[in-house]
Design a protein around this motif. Structure first.
Motif, PDB file in Angstrom:
ATOM      1  N   GLN A 232       2.211  15.022   7.523  1.00  0.00           N
ATOM      2  CA  GLN A 232       2.196  13.614   8.000  1.00  0.00           C
ATOM      3  C   GLN A 232       2.818  12.661   6.972  1.00  0.00           C
ATOM      4  O   GLN A 232       3.367  11.625   7.329  1.00  0.00           O
ATOM      5  CB  GLN A 232       0.785  13.147   8.397  1.00  0.00           C
ATOM      6  CG  GLN A 232      -0.240  13.109   7.303  1.00  0.00           C
ATOM      7  CD  GLN A 232      -1.094  14.371   7.285  1.00  0.00           C
ATOM      8  OE1 GLN A 232      -0.590  15.465   7.527  1.00  0.00           O
ATOM      9  NE2 GLN A 232      -2.374  14.226   7.012  1.00  0.00           N
ATOM     10  N   ASP A 233       2.762  13.035   5.685  1.00  0.00           N
ATOM     11  CA  ASP A 233       3.401  12.215   4.653  1.00  0.00           C
ATOM     12  C   ASP A 233       4.927  12.273   4.792  1.00  0.00           C
ATOM     13  O   ASP A 233       5.621  11.283   4.597  1.00  0.00           O
ATOM     14  CB  ASP A 233       3.025  12.716   3.246  1.00  0.00           C
ATOM     15  CG  ASP A 233       1.530  12.618   2.973  1.00  0.00           C
ATOM     16  OD1 ASP A 233       0.900  11.682   3.489  1.00  0.00           O
ATOM     17  OD2 ASP A 233       1.019  13.473   2.235  1.00  0.00           O
ATOM     18  N   LYS A 234       5.419  13.454   5.126  1.00  0.00           N
ATOM     19  CA  LYS A 234       6.874  13.622   5.262  1.00  0.00           C
ATOM     20  C   LYS A 234       7.392  12.840   6.474  1.00  0.00           C
ATOM     21  O   LYS A 234       8.467  12.242   6.426  1.00  0.00           O
ATOM     22  CB  LYS A 234       7.237  15.110   5.364  1.00  0.00           C
ATOM     23  CG  LYS A 234       6.916  15.860   4.068  1.00  0.00           C
ATOM     24  CD  LYS A 234       7.295  17.321   4.142  1.00  0.00           C
ATOM     25  CE  LYS A 234       6.713  18.115   2.973  1.00  0.00           C
ATOM     26  NZ  LYS A 234       7.081  17.627   1.652  1.00  0.00           N
TER      27      LYS A 234
ATOM     28  N   GLY B 110       8.722   4.576  -3.998  1.00  0.00           N
ATOM     29  CA  GLY B 110       7.508   5.127  -3.420  1.00  0.00           C
ATOM     30  C   GLY B 110       7.412   6.628  -3.585  1.00  0.00           C
ATOM     31  O   GLY B 110       8.381   7.301  -3.958  1.00  0.00           O
ATOM     32  N   MET B 111       6.225   7.138  -3.290  1.00  0.00           N
ATOM     33  CA  MET B 111       5.970   8.575  -3.423  1.00  0.00           C
ATOM     34  C   MET B 111       5.411   9.149  -2.120  1.00  0.00           C
ATOM     35  O   MET B 111       4.217   9.006  -1.841  1.00  0.00           O
ATOM     36  CB  MET B 111       4.958   8.825  -4.550  1.00  0.00           C
ATOM     37  CG  MET B 111       4.810  10.300  -4.890  1.00  0.00           C
ATOM     38  SD  MET B 111       3.185  10.692  -5.590  1.00  0.00           S
ATOM     39  CE  MET B 111       2.145  10.663  -4.121  1.00  0.00           C
ATOM     40  N   PRO B 112       6.265   9.796  -1.309  1.00  0.00           N
ATOM     41  CA  PRO B 112       5.732  10.518  -0.167  1.00  0.00           C
ATOM     42  C   PRO B 112       4.873  11.693  -0.657  1.00  0.00           C
ATOM     43  O   PRO B 112       5.269  12.418  -1.577  1.00  0.00           O
ATOM     44  CB  PRO B 112       6.986  11.016   0.558  1.00  0.00           C
ATOM     45  CG  PRO B 112       8.093  10.130   0.065  1.00  0.00           C
ATOM     46  CD  PRO B 112       7.736   9.788  -1.343  1.00  0.00           C
ATOM     47  N   GLY B 113       3.713  11.857  -0.038  1.00  0.00           N
ATOM     48  CA  GLY B 113       2.831  12.957  -0.418  1.00  0.00           C
ATOM     49  C   GLY B 113       3.371  14.289   0.087  1.00  0.00           C
ATOM     50  O   GLY B 113       4.469  14.367   0.648  1.00  0.00           O
ATOM     51  N   SER B 114       2.576  15.341  -0.095  1.00  0.00           N
ATOM     52  CA  SER B 114       3.078  16.679   0.213  1.00  0.00           C
ATOM     53  C   SER B 114       2.696  17.174   1.613  1.00  0.00           C
ATOM     54  O   SER B 114       3.152  18.225   2.049  1.00  0.00           O
ATOM     55  CB  SER B 114       2.568  17.660  -0.844  1.00  0.00           C
ATOM     56  OG  SER B 114       1.169  17.527  -0.942  1.00  0.00           O
TER      57      SER B 114
ATOM     58  N   PRO C 189       0.803  -1.233   0.000  1.00  0.00           N
ATOM     59  CA  PRO C 189       0.000   0.000   0.000  1.00  0.00           C
ATOM     60  C   PRO C 189       0.840   1.291   0.000  1.00  0.00           C
ATOM     61  O   PRO C 189       0.604   2.186  -0.803  1.00  0.00           O
ATOM     62  CB  PRO C 189      -0.841  -0.122   1.272  1.00  0.00           C
ATOM     63  CG  PRO C 189      -0.921  -1.591   1.544  1.00  0.00           C
ATOM     64  CD  PRO C 189       0.395  -2.154   1.090  1.00  0.00           C
ATOM     65  N   GLY C 190       1.781   1.400   0.925  1.00  0.00           N
ATOM     66  CA  GLY C 190       2.511   2.666   1.023  1.00  0.00           C
ATOM     67  C   GLY C 190       3.955   2.476   1.458  1.00  0.00           C
ATOM     68  O   GLY C 190       4.407   1.346   1.712  1.00  0.00           O
ATOM     69  N   VAL C 191       4.668   3.602   1.552  1.00  0.00           N
ATOM     70  CA  VAL C 191       6.114   3.549   1.803  1.00  0.00           C
ATOM     71  C   VAL C 191       6.491   2.850   3.116  1.00  0.00           C
ATOM     72  O   VAL C 191       7.551   2.240   3.208  1.00  0.00           O
ATOM     73  CB  VAL C 191       6.758   4.954   1.754  1.00  0.00           C
ATOM     74  CG1 VAL C 191       6.802   5.490   0.331  1.00  0.00           C
ATOM     75  CG2 VAL C 191       6.073   5.936   2.684  1.00  0.00           C
ATOM     76  N   LYS C 192       5.617   2.956   4.120  1.00  0.00           N
ATOM     77  CA  LYS C 192       5.969   2.317   5.404  1.00  0.00           C
ATOM     78  C   LYS C 192       5.910   0.792   5.314  1.00  0.00           C
ATOM     79  O   LYS C 192       6.402   0.091   6.189  1.00  0.00           O
ATOM     80  CB  LYS C 192       5.046   2.819   6.520  1.00  0.00           C
ATOM     81  CG  LYS C 192       5.416   4.234   6.964  1.00  0.00           C
ATOM     82  CD  LYS C 192       4.992   4.529   8.382  1.00  0.00           C
ATOM     83  CE  LYS C 192       3.509   4.772   8.470  1.00  0.00           C
ATOM     84  NZ  LYS C 192       3.135   5.287   9.800  1.00  0.00           N
ATOM     85  N   ASP C 193       5.302   0.288   4.246  1.00  0.00           N
ATOM     86  CA  ASP C 193       5.229  -1.166   4.051  1.00  0.00           C
ATOM     87  C   ASP C 193       6.409  -1.695   3.229  1.00  0.00           C
ATOM     88  O   ASP C 193       6.544  -2.905   3.038  1.00  0.00           O
ATOM     89  CB  ASP C 193       3.899  -1.511   3.349  1.00  0.00           C
ATOM     90  CG  ASP C 193       2.722  -0.835   4.033  1.00  0.00           C
ATOM     91  OD1 ASP C 193       2.618  -0.976   5.262  1.00  0.00           O
ATOM     92  OD2 ASP C 193       1.954  -0.135   3.355  1.00  0.00           O
TER      93      ASP C 193
HETATM   94  C1  LIG Z   1       0.176   9.548   5.952  1.00  0.00           C
HETATM   95  C2  LIG Z   1       0.664   8.581   4.933  1.00  0.00           C
HETATM   96  N1  LIG Z   1       1.401   9.104   3.917  1.00  0.00           N
HETATM   97  C3  LIG Z   1       1.914   8.262   2.983  1.00  0.00           C
HETATM   98  C4  LIG Z   1       2.700   8.771   1.925  1.00  0.00           C
HETATM   99  O1  LIG Z   1       2.958   9.956   1.799  1.00  0.00           O
HETATM  100  N2  LIG Z   1       3.168   7.884   1.005  1.00  0.00           N
HETATM  101  C5  LIG Z   1       2.929   6.536   1.082  1.00  0.00           C
HETATM  102  O2  LIG Z   1       3.395   5.786   0.225  1.00  0.00           O
HETATM  103  N3  LIG Z   1       2.194   6.031   2.100  1.00  0.00           N
HETATM  104  C6  LIG Z   1       1.680   6.854   3.023  1.00  0.00           C
HETATM  105  N4  LIG Z   1       0.924   6.358   4.040  1.00  0.00           N
HETATM  106  C7  LIG Z   1       0.628   4.897   4.067  1.00  0.00           C
HETATM  107  C8  LIG Z   1       1.668   4.113   4.850  1.00  0.00           C
HETATM  108  O3  LIG Z   1       2.926   4.146   4.188  1.00  0.00           O
HETATM  109  C9  LIG Z   1       1.247   2.634   5.003  1.00  0.00           C
HETATM  110  O4  LIG Z   1       0.904   2.106   3.753  1.00  0.00           O
HETATM  111  C10 LIG Z   1       0.063   2.454   5.923  1.00  0.00           C
HETATM  112  O5  LIG Z   1       0.303   3.067   7.171  1.00  0.00           O
HETATM  113  C11 LIG Z   1      -0.283   0.964   6.119  1.00  0.00           C
HETATM  114  O6  LIG Z   1       0.794   0.282   6.737  1.00  0.00           O
HETATM  115  C12 LIG Z   1       0.423   7.205   4.999  1.00  0.00           C
HETATM  116  C13 LIG Z   1      -0.397   6.658   6.122  1.00  0.00           C
END
Ligand SMILES: Cc1nc2c(=O)[nH]c(=O)nc-2n(C[C@H](O)[C@H](O)[C@H](O)CO)c1C
Length: 154
Positions: free
Chosen positions: A70-72, A63-67, A38-42
């Motif tokens: 909380q994304d940063k 991955g793409m951190p949003g702007s 799903p996202g960068v933390k995974d």
């Molecule tokens: C706030 C947030 N921002 C980003 C983001 O900028 N880029 C991204 O790839 N994922 C984001 N996520 C999702 C988390 O990385 C992760 O997918 C969820 O917390 C589920 O583990 C979250 C929760």
């Protein structure tokens, strides 16, 4: 033939994994194992599993951190996790992040995400098959995505 892991995210607004795989396949023969999370933390655990369970010699984590703020924070946490996964496995995980606000508009965002994914894929190819080429580029101000800045001059 090396095994390369590629893991990307659904949060990103461009198919970074596809671009990276296309570039690797154009430049070397490799077995590529792809995962999407799903996202960068995974990304950290997905990369670690590719190394430990699938035998990948190197992994690209895209991955793409949003702007938003909380994304940063999220991106910083993800980076820390990726570094930890590298240390735990003694294996390179090449982090390919494009921050959404690096680009002025959607056209530039697409360009940057494609270009950075491809240029880091070429780094992976060089690291695996021609490490001497990386040494030749030491200190040359390479940038992935936007133009190289070149070496500093006196
Ligand atoms: C706030 C947030 N921002 C980003 C983001 O900028 N880029 C991204 O790839 N994922 C984001 N996520 C999702 C988390 O990385 C992760 O997918 C969820 O917390 C589920 O583990 C979250 C929760």
């Amino acid at each position: 033939m090396p095994t390369i892991g590629v893991v990307d995210t659904t949060f990103a607004r461009f198919n970074m994994g596809k671009a990276a795989i296309d570039e690797i396949q154009q430049n070397m023969s490799a077995k590529i194992i792809r995962r999407t999370v799903p996202g960068v933390k995974d990304l950290p655990v997905a990369a670690k599993k590719l190394i430990e369970e699938e035998g990948c010699e190197i992994v690209m984590a895209l991955g793409m951190p949003g702007s938003k703020e909380q994304d940063k924070i999220c991106a910083h946490e993800a980076s820390t996790g990726i570094i930890q996964a590298q240390l735990m496995t003694n294996t390179h995980i090449i982090e390919v992040f494009v921050h959404e606000d690096e680009a002025r508009d959607e056209n530039e965002l697409v360009f940057l995400m494609d270009q950075r994914s491809r240029e880091h894929a070429l780094n992976v190819v060089k690291m695996l098959s021609r490490p001497e080429k990386m040494i030749k580029e030491a200190g040359t101000g390479q940038r992935q995505g936007f133009e190289d800045v070149g070496p500093a001059r006196m």
